[in-house]
Design an enzyme around this catalytic site. Structure first.
Site, PDB file in Angstrom:
ATOM      1  CG  ASP A 112       0.240  -7.661   7.561  1.00  0.00           C
ATOM      2  OD1 ASP A 112      -0.793  -7.050   7.883  1.00  0.00           O
ATOM      3  OD2 ASP A 112       1.373  -7.363   7.990  1.00  0.00           O
ATOM      4  CG  HIS A 249       0.127  -3.359   5.657  1.00  0.00           C
ATOM      5  ND1 HIS A 249       0.912  -4.024   6.560  1.00  0.00           N
ATOM      6  CD2 HIS A 249       0.388  -3.933   4.440  1.00  0.00           C
ATOM      7  CE1 HIS A 249       1.620  -4.970   5.921  1.00  0.00           C
ATOM      8  NE2 HIS A 249       1.312  -4.914   4.631  1.00  0.00           N
ATOM      9  CG  ASP A 251      -4.983  -2.388   8.703  1.00  0.00           C
ATOM     10  OD1 ASP A 251      -3.886  -2.010   8.264  1.00  0.00           O
ATOM     11  OD2 ASP A 251      -5.143  -3.503   9.241  1.00  0.00           O
ATOM     12  CB  CYS A 355      -2.611  -5.560  12.330  1.00  0.00           C
ATOM     13  SG  CYS A 355      -2.451  -3.860  11.808  1.00  0.00           S
TER      14      CYS A 355
HETATM   15  N1  NVA Z   1       1.554   1.816   7.588  1.00  0.00           N
HETATM   16  C1  NVA Z   1       0.712   1.761   8.708  1.00  0.00           C
HETATM   17  C2  NVA Z   1       0.643   0.443   9.373  1.00  0.00           C
HETATM   18  C3  NVA Z   1      -0.668  -0.156   9.207  1.00  0.00           C
HETATM   19  C4  NVA Z   1      -0.952  -1.275  10.145  1.00  0.00           C
HETATM   20  C5  NVA Z   1       1.109   2.787   9.717  1.00  0.00           C
HETATM   21  O1  NVA Z   1       2.050   2.583  10.447  1.00  0.00           O
HETATM   22  O2  NVA Z   1       0.466   3.798   9.833  1.00  0.00           O
END
Ligand code: NVA
Length: 375
Positions: A112, A249, A251, A355
């Site tokens: 991050d 995020h 990924d 991550c």
């Molecule tokens: N927003 C994402 C986290 C990514 C690491 C999710 O929880 O799907």
């Protein structure tokens, strides 16, 4: 077994070239941060996360560290050099002239905070108050790389003010339910304002000359514009995924696996105009397999889609969380050697295998995988 090189060199242009050197987070001293605008989207109302900020239970820290150390050993056995951050006293409050919050968060997950683009390591602005000083946990490593690699570029994006002007502070109370939230997200009305550039490094998916940045809660348009101006030789594409009520995020949403192949979250479909970039260049967009779990582990910030948060070690080898058997089988069918890594106890500390790491060095040079650009 490959041999681990000892010479420090910073270089990584994409998410798949052979990995030789990473930073891997630590769980030591990690905390559940106090409520603040950016965190509200990762904490479901009424859960124990919302109720109890403070130290994480020590036994969970120990179990997470055990898995993180296990992951380090797996990577080392594959010839990857693994460096670890230096934890700070994360119980300290974060105070600037613009805001004050009760504690920091930790030094997991590094993805991050830092992103490597070619020979540059860039410290992101971050969009969380509790994570404002987190870069300090990586400074001993960055100072070392800077000393050891004369070609390394070390950059830091402008530290943000993160005052109440940076956020729509009533966003989550106004759009608390999915019914209210989804139309806002679809209209690209996100948590942050545009008064200053904001981005977390985990919003970037690097594919050589092209980088996709998720526009959502963790990056605003000013942040994406800053990245465009900072990397003028690259093509920065803003993408949003309207079915995700917590777009933060990239990924667990869009995961490039190797040239020509990207894993996409079927619950957060790409817009047709965004698929075009891949389709016009002969890329296959594969919908990720369903997660093995119905819910994330306790005290987690992430969704069950951590299943697709895989770390590609080279275009034929991928690390997958050990219990995510559907994802592992799918990647096996796609021709990868799959390395299962137990990580479910580390996940609550900030995410999955991708991550938890930051590339320092992948072999390979800058390439153009998308010669046919979308107008
Ligand atoms: N927003 C994402 C986290 C990514 C690491 C999710 O929880 O799907």
């Amino acid at each position: 077994m490959r041999t681990t090189g000892s010479v420090t060199r910073v270089n990584s242009w994409n998410e798949w070239d052979p990995l030789r050197h990473v930073i891997l987070g630590r769980a030591d001293g990690c905390r559940i941060p106090p409520p603040e605008p950016a965190f509200r989207c990762r904490v479901s109302p009424g859960t124990e996360m919302e109720a109890g900020w403070g130290a994480r239970p020590p036994e969970t820290v120990a179990m997470a560290n055990e898995e993180l150390d296990g992951f380090a050993r797996v990577l080392e056995s594959l010839g990857v050099r693994v460096d670890r951050p230096s934890p700070l006293d994360f119980a300290k409050p974060v105070v600037t002239p613009d805001f004050e919050t009760g504690s920091m968060m930790g030094c997991m997950p590094p993805r991050d905070v830092l992103v490597t683009v070619g020979n540059e390591i860039l410290e992101a602005t971050m969009s969380y108050r509790c994570r404002w000083f987190e870069y300090l946990a990586y400074r001993p490593l960055l100072e070392q790389y800077f000393r050891e690699d004369p070609r390394m570029r070390w950059e830091a994006a402008p530290k943000p003010r993160l005052s109440d002007r940076s956020f729509k502070v009533d966003y989550f109370s106004k759009y608390a339910t999915l019914k209210d939230r989804l139309p806002r997200v679809e209209a690209k009305d996100f948590l942050t304002t545009e008064v200053e550039p904001l981005f977390d490094a985990a919003e970037l998916a690097r594919m050589g000359k092209d980088i996709v940045v998720q526009h959502g809660f963790g990056a605003n348009l000013a942040g994406i514009d800053w990245l465009r101006r900072h990397f003028p030789e690259l093509r920065i594409h803003a993408m949003n995924f309207p079915a995700d009520p917590h777009p933060m995020h990239i990924d667990c949403t869009l995961v490039p696996l190797r040239p020509g192949l990207v894993l996409a979250n079927p619950a957060r479909p790409m817009l047709p105009e965004q698929r075009l970039l891949f389709e016009k260049n002969g890329w296959q967009i594969v919908e990720a397999a369903r997660p093995a779990h119905k819910s994330p582990p306790p005290l987690s910030y992430s969704s069950v889609w951590l299943s697709m948060n895989v770390l590609v070690v080279d275009p034929k080898t991928v690390c997958v969380e050990a219990s995510e058997t559907h994802q592992a089988e799918q990647l096996d069918r796609l021709g990868f050697e799959v390395i299962p890594v137990p990580f479910r106890k580390a996940c609550p500390f900030g995410g999955g295998l991708h991550c938890a790491t930051v590339d320092v060095y992948r072999e390979g040079a800058l390439e153009d995988y998308f010669p046919n650009q979308v107008a």
